[in-house]
Design a protein around this motif. Structure first.
Motif, mmCIF file in Angstrom:
data_model
loop_
_atom_site.group_PDB
_atom_site.id
_atom_site.type_symbol
_atom_site.label_atom_id
_atom_site.label_comp_id
_atom_site.label_asym_id
_atom_site.label_seq_id
_atom_site.Cartn_x
_atom_site.Cartn_y
_atom_site.Cartn_z
ATOM 1 N N LEU A 41 0.830 -1.208 0.000
ATOM 2 C CA LEU A 41 0.000 0.000 0.000
ATOM 3 C C LEU A 41 0.863 1.256 0.000
ATOM 4 N N ILE A 42 1.936 1.247 0.743
ATOM 5 C CA ILE A 42 2.856 2.391 0.740
ATOM 6 C C ILE A 42 3.452 2.574 -0.642
ATOM 7 N N LEU A 63 -6.098 -1.277 4.743
ATOM 8 C CA LEU A 63 -6.451 0.056 4.248
ATOM 9 C C LEU A 63 -6.830 0.974 5.408
ATOM 10 N N ALA A 64 -7.611 0.476 6.345
ATOM 11 C CA ALA A 64 -8.002 1.290 7.501
ATOM 12 C C ALA A 64 -6.771 1.724 8.294
ATOM 13 N N ASP A 65 -5.827 0.811 8.497
ATOM 14 C CA ASP A 65 -4.587 1.152 9.200
ATOM 15 C C ASP A 65 -3.790 2.185 8.423
ATOM 16 N N GLN A 69 -2.921 6.157 9.638
ATOM 17 C CA GLN A 69 -1.562 6.690 9.757
ATOM 18 C C GLN A 69 -1.394 7.977 8.949
ATOM 19 N N GLY A 70 -2.491 8.485 8.403
ATOM 20 C CA GLY A 70 -2.432 9.715 7.619
ATOM 21 C C GLY A 70 -1.993 9.505 6.184
ATOM 22 N N CYS A 71 -2.025 8.273 5.746
ATOM 23 C CA CYS A 71 -1.608 7.939 4.379
ATOM 24 C C CYS A 71 -2.845 7.813 3.484
ATOM 25 N N HIS A 72 -2.589 7.741 2.195
ATOM 26 C CA HIS A 72 -3.667 7.605 1.213
ATOM 27 C C HIS A 72 -3.236 6.611 0.143
ATOM 28 N N ILE A 73 -4.190 6.155 -0.622
ATOM 29 C CA ILE A 73 -3.913 5.269 -1.756
ATOM 30 C C ILE A 73 -4.899 5.624 -2.869
ATOM 31 N N TYR A 104 -11.250 7.072 -6.850
ATOM 32 C CA TYR A 104 -11.326 5.902 -5.971
ATOM 33 C C TYR A 104 -10.381 5.999 -4.771
ATOM 34 N N GLN A 105 -9.868 7.209 -4.517
ATOM 35 C CA GLN A 105 -8.896 7.383 -3.442
ATOM 36 C C GLN A 105 -9.443 6.857 -2.117
ATOM 37 N N ASP A 106 -8.589 6.060 -1.461
ATOM 38 C CA ASP A 106 -8.859 5.522 -0.126
ATOM 39 C C ASP A 106 -10.091 4.630 -0.074
#
Length: 114
Positions: A41-42, A63-65, A69-73, A104-106
Motif C-alpha cells: 500500500l505504501i 487500508l483502515a490502518d 496513519q495519515g496515508c492515502h492510496i 477511488y482514493q482511499d
C-alpha cells in the motif's frame, strides 16, 4: 497487481491496452514477492498506482490502518471470483478509461462496479 493475481490478467491488459501502465508485485521496480500488504500500500501511494487484488479478508484492515496513519492510496479494486477473465478485463478497461483522478482514493471497490 498483487502477486496472487493470475498473470493472464496482467498479460491480457498489457496486450489489449498498451497505453495502460501496469505493474505487478515481483516485477522490476516493484515490491518483491512476499512483501507484506501494508508495504505494498505504501508503494502504491508513493508511485500513484491503484492496487488490484484478490485479497478480500485482510485488505480492508490494512487500508483502515494505512488511512489511520495519515496515508492515502489511489484505490483498491478487488476481483470478483464469479466474473470471467474476459468480463473482468472489459470492466477494468472501462474503469481505466472512464475514471477521473482521485475518484477511488482511499476506497476498496469490488468488481463489477454497478
Amino acid at each position: 497487481m498483487d502477486e496472487n493475481v493470475n498473470p493472464v490478467y496482467i498479460n491480457q491488459l498489457r496486450r489489449r491496452e498498451s497505453d495502460l501502465i501496469i505493474r505487478a508485485v515481483g516485477e522490476p521496480d516493484t515490491p518483491g514477492k512476499g512483501t507484506l500488504d501494508p508495504e505494498i500500500l505504501i508503494w502504491c501511494e508513493v508511485h500513484n498506482f491503484v492496487l488490484l487484488t484478490n485479497n478480500r479478508k485482510s485488505m480492508p484492515v490494512h487500508l483502515a490502518d494505512h488511512i489511520a496513519q495519515g496515508c492515502h492510496i489511489p484505490g483498491i479494486f478487488i476481483f470478483n471470483p464469479d466474473m470471467g477473465i474476459g468480463e473482468t478485463l472489459d470492466e477494468l478497461i472501462v474503469i481505466a478509461g472512464g475514471s477521473f483522478d482521485g475518484e477511488y482514493q482511499d476506497q476498496i471497490i469490488h468488481l463489477p462496479i454497478p
